[in-house]
Every structure is written in C-alpha cells, then in structure tokens.
Design a protein around this motif. Structure first.
Motif, short mmCIF file in Angstrom:
data_model
loop_
_atom_site.label_atom_id
_atom_site.label_comp_id
_atom_site.label_asym_id
_atom_site.label_seq_id
_atom_site.Cartn_x
_atom_site.Cartn_y
_atom_site.Cartn_z
N LEU A 45 0.82 -1.22 0.00
CA LEU A 45 0.00 0.00 0.00
C LEU A 45 0.85 1.27 0.00
N GLU A 61 -7.97 3.01 -2.20
CA GLU A 61 -8.80 3.74 -1.24
C GLU A 61 -9.28 2.81 -0.13
N GLU A 62 -9.48 3.38 1.03
CA GLU A 62 -9.94 2.61 2.18
C GLU A 62 -11.36 2.10 1.93
N ASN A 63 -11.61 0.85 2.33
CA ASN A 63 -12.96 0.30 2.14
C ASN A 63 -13.91 0.84 3.20
N LYS A 66 -13.42 -0.12 6.84
CA LYS A 66 -12.13 0.31 7.38
C LYS A 66 -11.28 -0.87 7.86
N THR A 67 -11.35 -1.98 7.12
CA THR A 67 -10.55 -3.16 7.44
C THR A 67 -9.35 -3.30 6.51
N GLY A 68 -9.26 -2.44 5.53
CA GLY A 68 -8.17 -2.50 4.58
C GLY A 68 -8.41 -1.52 3.45
N LYS A 69 -7.67 -1.72 2.36
CA LYS A 69 -7.80 -0.81 1.22
C LYS A 69 -8.10 -1.59 -0.06
N LYS A 118 -5.73 -6.27 3.19
CA LYS A 118 -6.21 -6.15 4.57
C LYS A 118 -5.15 -5.49 5.44
N TYR A 119 -5.60 -4.64 6.33
CA TYR A 119 -4.68 -4.02 7.28
C TYR A 119 -4.09 -5.08 8.20
N LYS A 128 -4.48 -0.64 13.76
CA LYS A 128 -4.49 -1.10 12.37
C LYS A 128 -3.40 -0.35 11.60
N ASP A 130 -0.77 -0.46 7.69
CA ASP A 130 -0.48 -1.08 6.40
C ASP A 130 0.44 -2.27 6.64
#
Length: 171
Positions: A45, A61-63, A66-69, A118-119, A128, A130
């Motif tokens: 990321l 972009e963040e999903n 907010k569990t990852g991008k 996923k973070y 959380k 990267d």
C-alpha cells in the motif's frame, strides 16, 4: 482488367495472408503489455503505482468497513505503459499478455481489476496499519531473522519504543 483478375485468382488460391484472429490462434509477442494482474499478498500500500500511473487508472482507497484498502484499476483508462509494474517495489503488479479486453458499452464504467489488501494489526497496541510484506523484507535485508520479523509486525510507534528499549539495554 485481366491482370487484376489474375491477381484475384492467385490470392484466392493462396488463402488469407493475415492471422485468423478472432477465429483462430494469432501471434502474441512475449513482451506484450496487456491486462494488469494484481497480487494483493505482495502489496504494501505504498501508492507508488497511483503516483506513476500515466493514465490515472489506478486507485487505492480505504474500504467502507475500514478493514483495509481496495486496489482498483480502470482498464478503460489504462495506457499499458508498464510504469506501475516497473516502479512497484514488491512486484505486486504485473502486466500480462492478455489483450482480450473487448466489452460492451454498458460495462464502460465497471470494467475494472479489483483487489483488497487487509490491514495488519499491531500485536502490542492493536492499532491497524499497512502490512509489511515478506517481499519488502527480502528486498531490505540479506537475511530475515526472527528479530526482524518481530519488529516488522509492530506499528511504527511500538517499533520506535522497542528500538529505544533495545538501545538502552532493556528487553
């Protein structure tokens, strides 16, 4: 007029001189730059691909949860220049030989390549962050030992505290 007919008859006897594509196999150069393939397990990321993309086709972009991008490539704006593949430090992006990208007009805004990174969670503070992927560690260190793996799992704040304690001689 008769010379034209002679040429026409000769060409009919010889058959087509072009590739039979799309009705048969065709020549594909080995260095053909086609559709992007994304390896989400190797992505850290860093957004380098977003910054070097000539067509502005890549977004990270963040999903919503907010569990990852989310990694998104818009194929209709990709110029297949290969800058994303070239500058990706962990080689998470590859341009394939797949040039089959015909699609209907209705799919114009939905014809995308998607991935999800996923973070990671810091084991100390549960923050959380990267992920630090093994590909990056292998680039940075000659030998990745357990100490390096342990430090890479920590968030930057916890890593800083642990380094300070190690320098003082604390464990």
């Amino acid at each position: 007029m008769f010379s034209f007919l002679k040429i026409l008859v000769d060409n009919v006897k010889k058959g087509p001189s072009t590739d039979p594509y799309p009705f048969g196999p065709t020549f594909e150069p080995s260095a053909l730059r086609g559709k992007i393939k994304f390896n989400q397990d190797a992505c850290l990321l860093c957004n380098t691909c977003v910054h070097v993309c000539a067509g502005g086709a890549i977004r990270i972009e963040e999903n919503k949860e907010k569990t990852g991008k989310d990694f998104i490539v818009w194929h209709n704006t990709c110029t297949f220049c290969g800058l994303c593949e070239h500058y990706c430090p962990t080689k998470a992006i590859k341009l394939t030989n797949d040039y089959h990208m015909a699609h209907s007009q209705q799919e114009k805004y939905t014809y995308v390549e998607k991935g999800f990174v996923k973070y990671a969670t810091c084991p100390n503070c549960q923050k959380k962050m990267d992920p630090v992927v093994p590909e990056l560690l292998n680039l940075a260190y000659v030998e990745v030992n357990s100490s390096i793996k342990e430090m890479s799992a920590l968030c930057p704040s916890c890593r800083q505290i642990k380094n300070a304690k190690l320098l003082k001689g604390d464990k």
